[in-house]
Motif scaffolding. Structure first.
Motif, PDB file in Angstrom:
ATOM      1  N   PRO A  29      12.273  10.471  -0.221  1.00 49.09           N
ATOM      2  CA  PRO A  29      11.800   9.268   0.301  1.00 49.09           C
ATOM      3  C   PRO A  29      11.755   9.160   2.100  1.00 49.09           C
ATOM      4  CG  PRO A  29      13.793   9.471  -0.525  1.00 49.09           C
ATOM      5  CD  PRO A  29      13.323  10.604  -0.721  1.00 49.09           C
ATOM      6  N   GLN A  30      11.393   7.871   2.511  1.00 48.31           N
ATOM      7  CA  GLN A  30      11.636   7.645   3.871  1.00 48.31           C
ATOM      8  C   GLN A  30      12.981   7.782   4.358  1.00 48.31           C
ATOM      9  OE1 GLN A  30       9.466   4.315   5.056  1.00 48.31           O
ATOM     10  NE2 GLN A  30      10.873   3.984   6.790  1.00 48.31           N
ATOM     11  N   PRO A  36       7.782   9.225   4.259  1.00 47.31           N
ATOM     12  CA  PRO A  36       7.973   9.857   2.825  1.00 47.31           C
ATOM     13  C   PRO A  36       7.315  11.373   3.121  1.00 47.31           C
ATOM     14  CG  PRO A  36       6.647   8.410   2.365  1.00 47.31           C
ATOM     15  CD  PRO A  36       7.174   8.097   3.798  1.00 47.31           C
ATOM     16  N   CYS A  52       4.113  11.604   5.733  1.00 47.27           N
ATOM     17  CA  CYS A  52       3.434  10.469   6.306  1.00 47.27           C
ATOM     18  C   CYS A  52       4.032  10.012   7.625  1.00 47.27           C
ATOM     19  CB  CYS A  52       3.779   9.450   5.392  1.00 47.27           C
ATOM     20  SG  CYS A  52       3.120   7.883   5.603  1.00 47.27           S
ATOM     21  N   ASP A 160       2.348   7.074  -5.949  1.00 47.27           N
ATOM     22  CA  ASP A 160       3.620   6.633  -5.252  1.00 47.27           C
ATOM     23  C   ASP A 160       4.071   7.095  -3.755  1.00 47.27           C
ATOM     24  OD1 ASP A 160       6.280   5.687  -5.295  1.00 47.27           O
ATOM     25  OD2 ASP A 160       7.124   7.083  -6.227  1.00 47.27           O
ATOM     26  N   ARG A 163       1.580   4.777  -1.726  1.00 50.74           N
ATOM     27  CA  ARG A 163       2.237   3.454  -1.614  1.00 50.74           C
ATOM     28  C   ARG A 163       3.184   3.472  -0.693  1.00 50.74           C
ATOM     29  NH1 ARG A 163       0.831   3.573  -6.864  1.00 50.74           N
ATOM     30  NH2 ARG A 163       2.928   4.177  -7.649  1.00 50.74           N
ATOM     31  N   ARG A 164       4.097   4.379  -0.707  1.00 51.71           N
ATOM     32  CA  ARG A 164       5.580   4.556   0.240  1.00 51.71           C
ATOM     33  C   ARG A 164       4.826   4.783   1.708  1.00 51.71           C
ATOM     34  NH1 ARG A 164      10.591   6.854  -2.480  1.00 51.71           N
ATOM     35  NH2 ARG A 164      10.191   6.413  -4.674  1.00 51.71           N
ATOM     36  N   CYS A 165       3.811   5.378   1.760  1.00 55.08           N
ATOM     37  CA  CYS A 165       3.049   5.770   2.956  1.00 55.08           C
ATOM     38  C   CYS A 165       2.554   4.740   3.750  1.00 55.08           C
ATOM     39  CB  CYS A 165       2.030   6.972   2.886  1.00 55.08           C
ATOM     40  SG  CYS A 165       1.761   8.121   4.158  1.00 55.08           S
ATOM     41  N   THR A 167       3.877   1.822   3.578  1.00 50.61           N
ATOM     42  CA  THR A 167       4.737   0.769   4.034  1.00 50.61           C
ATOM     43  C   THR A 167       5.168   1.365   5.575  1.00 50.61           C
ATOM     44  OG1 THR A 167       5.565   0.560   2.058  1.00 50.61           O
ATOM     45  CG2 THR A 167       7.105   0.071   3.701  1.00 50.61           C
ATOM     46  N   ASN A 169       7.091   2.482   8.586  1.00 48.73           N
ATOM     47  CA  ASN A 169       8.115   3.820   8.770  1.00 48.73           C
ATOM     48  C   ASN A 169       9.110   3.133   9.409  1.00 48.73           C
ATOM     49  OD1 ASN A 169       6.335   5.318   7.448  1.00 48.73           O
ATOM     50  ND2 ASN A 169       5.785   6.544   9.195  1.00 48.73           N
TER      51      ASN A 169
END
Length: 169
Positions: A29-30, A36, A52, A160, A163-165, A167, A169
């Motif tokens: 995760p970030q 991430p 990312c 996934d 999707r997190r990428c 968001t 940072n």
């Protein structure tokens, strides 16, 4: 002539690529301002790493061997004394739609063997989006290239990550 060498090299890579299973994907995760990271360990020293950033995805393949210069058609050494000719490091992300578009890559000697190649792709890149729906994916180089099976679990992990990428940072 260089475009002929490139086309022949890509055709040879398609035939000579090694299949890899999708079970080695790991999502980190970030952490403290860094986006991430998604990795695939394909066996020492070969691995894929997707990191990312606010605007891009940094794509790295480690331990790339058997590279060929598309300009000269000559092999590029893999040993500790090898030197990467200017402009010879090329790589592309390929999600099995369209044609892989090799772009200049940063090349660093891998301590074990071969080269670590890195490219930056915008988050909106068509191939990045294609991987999330693909049955297979690959990081194309002018050398060792493997096809990675993308089963449902692998696609879910990739999606996934993306999707997190998206968001901030």
């Amino acid at each position: 002539m260089p475009s002929d060498i490139g086309a022949l090299s890509l055709a040879a890579l398609l035939v000579a690529s090694s299949p890899a299973q999708s079970t080695g994907w790991q999502l980190q995760p970030q952490v403290s301002g860094h986006g991430p990271v998604l990795t695939l360990n394909a066996g020492d020293p070969v691995s894929y790493r997707f990191e990312c950033t606010p605007n891009d995805v940094i794509v790295t393949e480690t331990g790339v061997t058997k590279l060929i210069s598309l300009k000269t058609g000559q092999p590029i050494g893999d040993d500790a004394q090898a030197v990467m000719p200017s402009g010879a490091a090329m790589m592309a992300l390929f999600g099995v739609k369209g044609d892989p578009q090799l772009i200049p890559a940063e090349a660093v000697k891998n301590v074990a063997n071969g080269w670590d190649l890195t490219i930056r792709l915008p988050k909106s890149d068509k191939q990045i989006r294609a991987v999330g729906k693909a049955e297979m994916m690959s990081l194309f180089t002018t050398g060792y290239t493997m096809a990675v099976v993308m089963d449902g679990a692998a696609r879910a992990k990739w999606n996934d990550f993306m999707r997190r990428c998206q968001t901030p940072n």
